[in-house]
Design a protein around this motif. Structure first.
Motif, PDB file in Angstrom:
ATOM      1  N   UNK A 139       0.838  -1.202   0.000  1.00 20.80           N
ATOM      2  CA  UNK A 139       0.000   0.000   0.000  1.00 20.80           C
ATOM      3  C   UNK A 139       0.876   1.256   0.000  1.00 20.80           C
ATOM      4  N   UNK A 140       0.264   2.375  -0.358  1.00 25.53           N
ATOM      5  CA  UNK A 140       0.927   3.668  -0.182  1.00 25.53           C
ATOM      6  C   UNK A 140       0.343   4.329   1.068  1.00 25.53           C
ATOM      7  N   UNK A 141       0.910   5.434   1.480  1.00 25.66           N
ATOM      8  CA  UNK A 141       0.377   6.140   2.650  1.00 25.66           C
ATOM      9  C   UNK A 141      -1.065   6.581   2.432  1.00 25.66           C
ATOM     10  N   UNK A 142      -1.443   6.806   1.170  1.00 28.40           N
ATOM     11  CA  UNK A 142      -2.819   7.230   0.883  1.00 28.40           C
ATOM     12  C   UNK A 142      -3.797   6.070   0.981  1.00 28.40           C
ATOM     13  N   UNK A 143      -3.284   4.862   0.886  1.00 30.03           N
ATOM     14  CA  UNK A 143      -4.208   3.721   0.845  1.00 30.03           C
ATOM     15  C   UNK A 143      -3.964   2.745   2.002  1.00 30.03           C
ATOM     16  N   UNK A 144      -3.424   3.235   3.099  1.00 29.87           N
ATOM     17  CA  UNK A 144      -3.217   2.338   4.241  1.00 29.87           C
ATOM     18  C   UNK A 144      -4.535   1.649   4.604  1.00 29.87           C
ATOM     19  N   UNK A 163      -0.005  -0.193  10.263  1.00 31.21           N
ATOM     20  CA  UNK A 163      -0.892  -1.274  10.702  1.00 31.21           C
ATOM     21  C   UNK A 163      -1.642  -1.855   9.500  1.00 31.21           C
ATOM     22  N   UNK A 164      -1.745  -3.153   9.448  1.00 28.38           N
ATOM     23  CA  UNK A 164      -2.432  -3.790   8.326  1.00 28.38           C
ATOM     24  C   UNK A 164      -3.858  -3.261   8.208  1.00 28.38           C
ATOM     25  N   UNK A 165      -4.520  -3.117   9.334  1.00 26.74           N
ATOM     26  CA  UNK A 165      -5.919  -2.707   9.300  1.00 26.74           C
ATOM     27  C   UNK A 165      -6.061  -1.208   8.991  1.00 26.74           C
ATOM     28  N   UNK A 166      -4.978  -0.444   9.126  1.00 26.98           N
ATOM     29  CA  UNK A 166      -5.031   1.008   8.929  1.00 26.98           C
ATOM     30  C   UNK A 166      -5.452   1.705  10.209  1.00 26.98           C
ATOM     31  N   UNK A 167      -5.277   3.037  10.230  1.00 28.52           N
ATOM     32  CA  UNK A 167      -5.750   3.840  11.363  1.00 28.52           C
ATOM     33  C   UNK A 167      -7.212   4.213  11.107  1.00 28.52           C
ATOM     34  N   UNK A 168      -7.892   4.701  12.143  1.00 30.10           N
ATOM     35  CA  UNK A 168      -9.318   4.991  11.963  1.00 30.10           C
ATOM     36  C   UNK A 168      -9.585   5.932  10.800  1.00 30.10           C
ATOM     37  N   UNK A 169      -8.791   6.992  10.712  1.00 36.95           N
ATOM     38  CA  UNK A 169      -9.071   7.948   9.632  1.00 36.95           C
ATOM     39  C   UNK A 169      -8.693   7.385   8.262  1.00 36.95           C
ATOM     40  N   UNK A 170      -7.767   6.417   8.247  1.00 43.12           N
ATOM     41  CA  UNK A 170      -7.481   5.727   6.977  1.00 43.12           C
ATOM     42  C   UNK A 170      -8.713   4.970   6.517  1.00 43.12           C
ATOM     43  N   UNK A 171      -9.250   4.170   7.433  1.00 45.43           N
ATOM     44  CA  UNK A 171     -10.380   3.302   7.079  1.00 45.43           C
ATOM     45  C   UNK A 171     -11.570   4.157   6.656  1.00 45.43           C
ATOM     46  N   UNK A 230     -11.686   6.913   5.292  1.00 41.13           N
ATOM     47  CA  UNK A 230     -11.537   7.667   4.045  1.00 41.13           C
ATOM     48  C   UNK A 230     -11.087   6.839   2.851  1.00 41.13           C
ATOM     49  N   UNK A 231     -10.961   5.537   3.031  1.00 44.37           N
ATOM     50  CA  UNK A 231     -10.646   4.711   1.864  1.00 44.37           C
ATOM     51  C   UNK A 231     -11.821   4.776   0.902  1.00 44.37           C
ATOM     52  N   UNK A 232     -11.501   4.903  -0.372  1.00 45.09           N
ATOM     53  CA  UNK A 232     -12.589   5.025  -1.341  1.00 45.09           C
ATOM     54  C   UNK A 232     -12.804   3.708  -2.073  1.00 45.09           C
ATOM     55  N   UNK A 233     -13.978   3.623  -2.640  1.00 46.15           N
ATOM     56  CA  UNK A 233     -14.281   2.451  -3.436  1.00 46.15           C
ATOM     57  C   UNK A 233     -13.318   2.341  -4.616  1.00 46.15           C
ATOM     58  N   UNK A 234     -12.988   3.495  -5.214  1.00 48.34           N
ATOM     59  CA  UNK A 234     -12.090   3.480  -6.376  1.00 48.34           C
ATOM     60  C   UNK A 234     -10.730   2.895  -5.989  1.00 48.34           C
ATOM     61  N   UNK A 235     -10.216   3.334  -4.841  1.00 45.20           N
ATOM     62  CA  UNK A 235      -8.913   2.816  -4.398  1.00 45.20           C
ATOM     63  C   UNK A 235      -8.976   1.309  -4.151  1.00 45.20           C
ATOM     64  N   UNK A 236     -10.076   0.879  -3.569  1.00 43.31           N
ATOM     65  CA  UNK A 236     -10.212  -0.530  -3.229  1.00 43.31           C
ATOM     66  C   UNK A 236     -10.322  -1.373  -4.496  1.00 43.31           C
ATOM     67  N   UNK A 237     -11.159  -0.915  -5.393  1.00 40.04           N
ATOM     68  CA  UNK A 237     -11.327  -1.607  -6.668  1.00 40.04           C
ATOM     69  C   UNK A 237      -9.999  -1.623  -7.447  1.00 40.04           C
ATOM     70  N   UNK A 238      -9.297  -0.499  -7.422  1.00 41.44           N
ATOM     71  CA  UNK A 238      -8.043  -0.399  -8.175  1.00 41.44           C
ATOM     72  C   UNK A 238      -6.996  -1.369  -7.624  1.00 41.44           C
ATOM     73  N   UNK A 239      -6.963  -1.496  -6.313  1.00 40.83           N
ATOM     74  CA  UNK A 239      -5.992  -2.409  -5.688  1.00 40.83           C
ATOM     75  C   UNK A 239      -6.253  -3.840  -6.157  1.00 40.83           C
ATOM     76  N   UNK A 240      -7.533  -4.197  -6.211  1.00 36.98           N
ATOM     77  CA  UNK A 240      -7.899  -5.534  -6.677  1.00 36.98           C
ATOM     78  C   UNK A 240      -7.545  -5.717  -8.149  1.00 36.98           C
ATOM     79  N   UNK A 241      -7.952  -4.755  -8.976  1.00 37.27           N
ATOM     80  CA  UNK A 241      -7.720  -4.889 -10.418  1.00 37.27           C
ATOM     81  C   UNK A 241      -6.236  -5.006 -10.729  1.00 37.27           C
TER      82      UNK A 241
END
Lengths: 477, 495
Positions: B66-71, B238-246, B248-259
């Motif tokens: 991950x990057x810092x933006x997508x923790x 942290x694997x799970x990310x910090x509260x503000x990471x979680x 603010x994670x976007x659907x686009x980021x999540x989908x992009x990580x998978x793709x």
């Protein structure tokens, strides 16, 4: 075997029709189009023997890996020990394990076990004590000799006793570190008031335990006629039997002390108990007394609980509280079947403090729905299919198979208990589920424990029509 | 996802780092390996003692990528991949899809507004209401938790997944006659996952974080240790990310990580149990063979600089004291990593280990002490010692006693007897982990993904056999230094 074939056929019936219309050779596109070959399952055999002095043996050879596992089970536990000595079981089993024997000093014992890369553990529960050993096949003789030494001639070395006591004392000091341990302790105390099953060790109770008491307990309960041994793994039957005869054959049987079973008084009035602990999330436990293994309702309860909270993502608690609303990560329920005294029913979750009122209301509503409305045929079928079709996983580990048979015998389960299990589940109806929900889910007497930041949710607790009590957990000295 | 999903099982790491096999030769003979044209690797071990099979799918991507933006995205994605596909989990995907688009558009607008909650309070309230309405309209198309339902009615158990720093694994055990069901569902999942119910699941993950880290002193200590021991390497996050990471994670980021990463070339499958290898290969070919190869997960370029001085941190928690000490060290297949597997046994495993004997038994300073490797094993990692002082002794006393033992390791060779016992123990414990189908499947996929070849297991015994007392002494002297050390104390605050 045959009863299982029938079940499979019933289950496959629905798919067969579809299968005819699906293309048999190429890729199926949906799960419903798949058809499956019959499952070839036979109950694994466990060989049983009884030595002349009464030791009961459960043997299963399995040469997949060059390892052997042994479980020694004594048909007595700590239920009869004075309630002044709560925590006796932990101190007894730790001192048994580490305190040496007539033939091995404590240090020598550890050296030998370590040289063998053996694992040896001991435990004492309310109704049984047990020792578990894992050794390489080539070390079986020495491993067994050590195990039998511990069973027959433990020393309960005083230094080992003191160390075991210190360990237990430190556990008492640390018993409030985790909110769920606090909640579980409080729930047990509420479900089994004034009963050994509800007690937790204290510094005082641990301080009273003496070496004489350990020795007495051993003498009263450790006898060949009170011992079962489950042995699985890579061994030759004849050679093993010779070893066991030599190690155990001359152990004289004697009458073991009778274990009193103090009756459990079911509470009649539920309450909410709140432990104020500054945390970002509140642990919620909801519980009641459950069933014993002689209760014929246990199959219907199993199915009912699957639908309530035992079926993971197929259960109502999980689907509503987690999946639909995002209010929790873990949410589940279980009925623990008591062997001789009633076990517990527990529903458990955690949610941020501000959501406690909402989650508790949902749990109560989901329970109430099960009491008032018949479950759907689809839910019933899913629960039953899941329980029946996953039954084979009770038999994929040779040691689990062996110890399971031993335990069923110890607690006098019917000889055909396993053979008939799936038929019992298959026979459960929607009406049965409704009936047992009404009988065993009793909102008015359920005990509710909350551990979290109380000021964020306490105002909402008045809505539940139960007395609310603040409980202070004693700080450690 | 799932109830039991976790990130970094710290124990897992240990499991991963520690093993080898007494019957390495036979294991090597029994693993059938097949690589498909699209890069997918399949490992099969036939075991016919019970009519069941464990299926593990490991994708070689974890939070370290991950990057810092997508923790937190690797773990959130793992949750989201339990939400179904275009075929499974929906009553009608064609009708559902436009609604999903609306939910996603509204959800991301809400996320943007929430960054300035004071300024946008009114609009947030309005949009939250709209989102709730949309979600409840969307619900009519959702077949709740359909994977779980289908697997369960077919007798599946242990349907789960876990995300670590290094990889993500999806697992299930089934009656062996249902293997094709697994192939159908998992191949569909690999190609057609639909990340529905996204915003609800983010809330679930935040509850998971509260449960598994924020309210658990041991996990809180561990998290603090890892985030401090690494200055810049992504292992620190942290694997799970910090509260503000979680949040603010976007659907686009999540989908992009998978793709980007979920592709055959990054995937290894293990099937262990009552299966026929040839038939299993055919089955996987039919269901997975047509999937596009994908692009390999790139190496992480970040290299943690030498620590250059001790780090000491205190974390306050309403619990009895405990602490951790971590030293940076290389990872496999570096020679010193094998050395640390042996040191790990000699120092901290079992009742004859040095730390247990000295601290717990003889001096009775500590209630418990344990050692393990963390937090991953794809990149250089840490050797960690955890301890809890026994009242009235303090963490400071126990820490000093631990350093005495570490100094002994640096200055005196361990005995041959200790070395032999450690090797025996590593080999025997390895065997024990192979006993269950699931354990063997996990071991095979993990080593394949992390070491690049599951045969790491087969050569492991030889490698630890070559190491001498001098090698261990050298490793201890090199890494057990004050400059290379991070110490975290957990204790009650003054409040």
């Amino acid at each position: 075997m045959c009863s299982y074939c029938r079940t499979l056929f019933l289950l496959a019936g629905g798919c067969l029709v579809l299968l005819l219309s699906a293309c048999a050779s190429s890729l199926s596109e949906t799960p419903a189009q798949l058809t499956y070959p019959p499952l070839d399952f036979t109950f694994p055999e466990v060989e049983t023997r009884t030595l002349e002095n009464g030791v009961q043996l459960y043997l299963k050879q399995d040469d997949e890996l060059p390892l052997v596992q042994v479980t020694a089970l004594l048909g007595s536990g700590t239920i009869g020990v004075s309630r002044d000595l709560t925590g006796f079981g932990g101190v007894f089993s730790e001192t048994l394990r580490t305190g040496g024997t007539a033939a091995y000093s404590p240090d020598r014992l550890e050296e030998r076990l370590d040289a063998l890369a053996a694992n040896l553990s001991a435990g004492a529960g309310a109704l049984t004590c047990q020792l578990n050993l894992s050794v390489r096949a080539e070390d079986l003789q020495e491993g067994l000799a050590i195990l039998v030494e511990l069973l027959r001639r433990p020393s309960f070395d005083p230094d080992s006793l003191e160390l075991a006591r210190l360990k237990s004392l430190e556990n008492v000091r640390r018993q409030n570190d985790l909110p769920r341990s606090v909640a579980q302790r409080l729930l047990r105390a509420s479900l089994y008031p004034d009963h050994p099953l509800g007690d937790s060790p204290t510094q005082e109770s641990l301080s009273r335990i003496t070496q004489d008491q350990l020795v007495d307990f051993h003498q009263q309960h450790f006898a060949p006629n009170n011992l079962m041994l489950a042995i699985s793994g890579d061994f030759e039957n004849d050679a093993l039997l010779d070893m066991l005869q030599e190690l155990l054959g001359e152990w004289t049987p004697h009458e073991t002390a009778v274990q009193p079973l103090p009756p459990v008084q079911a509470s009649t009035a539920g309450a909410i108990q709140v432990v104020d602990k500054e945390l970002s999330q509140t642990t919620i436990l909801l519980g009641d007394l459950g069933l014993t293994k002689d209760n014929p309702d246990m199959y219907a309860v199993r199915v009912m609980n699957y639908i309530l909270g035992g079926g993971g993502f197929n259960s109502r608690l999980m689907q509503e509280i987690r999946s639909n609303r995002g209010l929790a990560y873990s949410v589940y329920s279980y009925f623990q079947i008591g062997r001789k005294l009633p076990g517990t029913f527990v529903a458990s979750t955690e949610t941020q403090n501000a959501s406690v009122g909402e989650v508790l209301a949902l749990m109560r509503q989901i329970i109430q729905d099960l009491r008032e409305q018949p479950v759907s045929e689809a839910e019933l079928r899913l629960a039953k299919d899941s329980l029946i079709n996953s039954f084979v996983f009770g038999f994929d580990d040779s040691h689990a198979v062996t110890t399971q048979k031993m335990r069923l015998d110890l607690f006098d389960y019917p000889a055909d208990y396993l053979q008939r299990y799936r038929d019992h589940i298959a026979a459960v109806t929607v009406a049965d589920v409704l009936r047992v929900a009404q009988k065993y889910l009793q909102p008015k007497r359920q005990q509710i424990i909350l551990v979290g930041t109380a000021e964020e949710f306490s105002a909402e607790l008045v809505d539940f029509g139960l007395p609310v009590r603040q409980v202070t957990v004693e700080p450690t000295p | 996802m799932k109830r039991f999903s976790r990130y970094v099982p710290l124990v897992l790491l240990l499991v991963l780092i520690a093993p080898l096999s007494l019957r390495a030769a036979t294991l090597e003979e029994r693993v059938i390996e097949h690589r498909f044209d699209n890069g997918l690797l399949l490992l099969v071990v036939e075991r016919h003692n019970a009519p069941v099979v464990s299926a593990y799918i490991t994708v070689g991507v974890g939070s370290v990528h991950e990057t810092n933006e997508t923790r937190g995205v690797a773990h959130l994605l793992e949750h989201m991949r339990f939400k179904g596909t275009k075929m499974i989990g929906t009553t009608d995907y064609a009708a559902e899809e436009p609604l999903l688009q609306e939910v996603w558009a509204l959800g991301s607008e809400l996320d943007r507004l929430r960054l300035a909650p004071e300024k946008n309070r009114e609009q947030i309230g309005l949009l939250e209401q709209q989102l709730a309405e949309l979600q409840s309209r969307h619900k009519q198309y959702v077949v709740k938790d359909a994977f779980a339902q289908i697997y369960s009615e077919n007798g599946g158990v242990g349907f789960n997944a876990f995300t670590s720093k290094d990889l993500t694994t999806y697992l299930i055990s089934l009656p062996s006659n249902k293997l094709e069901l697994w192939a159908l569902i998992e191949s569909d999942r690999m190609r057609n996952s639909v990340l529905r119910e996204f915003y609800t699941e983010r809330d679930v993950v935040r509850e998971e974080r509260r449960r598994s880290y924020d309210t658990d002193p041991g996990r809180r200590l561990y998290e603090t240790l890892i985030t401090n021991a690494f200055t810049m390497h992504p292992y620190r996050n942290p694997i799970i990310g910090w509260h503000s990471d979680i949040a603010n994670l976007t659907l686009e980021e999540t989908q992009a990580f998978m793709d980007k990463y979920y592709a055959p070339v990054n995937t290894v499958i293990a099937l262990v149990g009552d299966v026929q290898a040839e038939a299993a290969i055919d089955l996987v070919e039919r269901y997975f063979g047509h999937l596009p190869t994908g692009i390999p997960v790139p190496q992480v370029a970040a290299v943690e600089p030498a620590q250059g001085g001790e780090k000491r941190v205190v974390v306050n928690f309403d619990a009895e004291p405990r602490f951790s000490i971590a030293f940076h060290k290389p990872t496999m297949p570096h020679k010193d990593d094998y050395a640390f597997d042996l040191i790990d046994q000699i120092l901290g495993h079992g009742r004859t280990s040095r730390l247990y004997k000295t601290l717990v038994e003889e001096q009775q300073l500590a209630a418990s002490v344990s050692v393990y490797g963390a937090p991953g094993s794809r990149y250089p990692n840490l050797f960690v010692i955890d301890a809890s002082p026994r009242h009235p002794h303090t963490s400071v006393e126990v820490e000093a006693a631990i350093y005495n033992e570490l100094d002994r390791l640096k200055t005196e060779p361990v005995t041959e007897a200790e070395l032999t016992r450690a090797r025996n123990r590593l080999l025997t414990d390895q065997l024990r982990r192979l006993k269950k189908n699931s354990g063997l499947a996990r071991t095979l996929t993990s080593f394949q993904s992390l070491a690049g070849d599951w045969r790491y297991l087969a050569t492991y015994g030889d490698e630890i056999g070559k190491l001498t007392a001098a090698d261990l002494m050298e490793a201890a002297a090199t890494y057990f230094t004050e400059q290379n050390r991070t110490v975290v104390f957990l204790e009650k605050g003054d409040s």
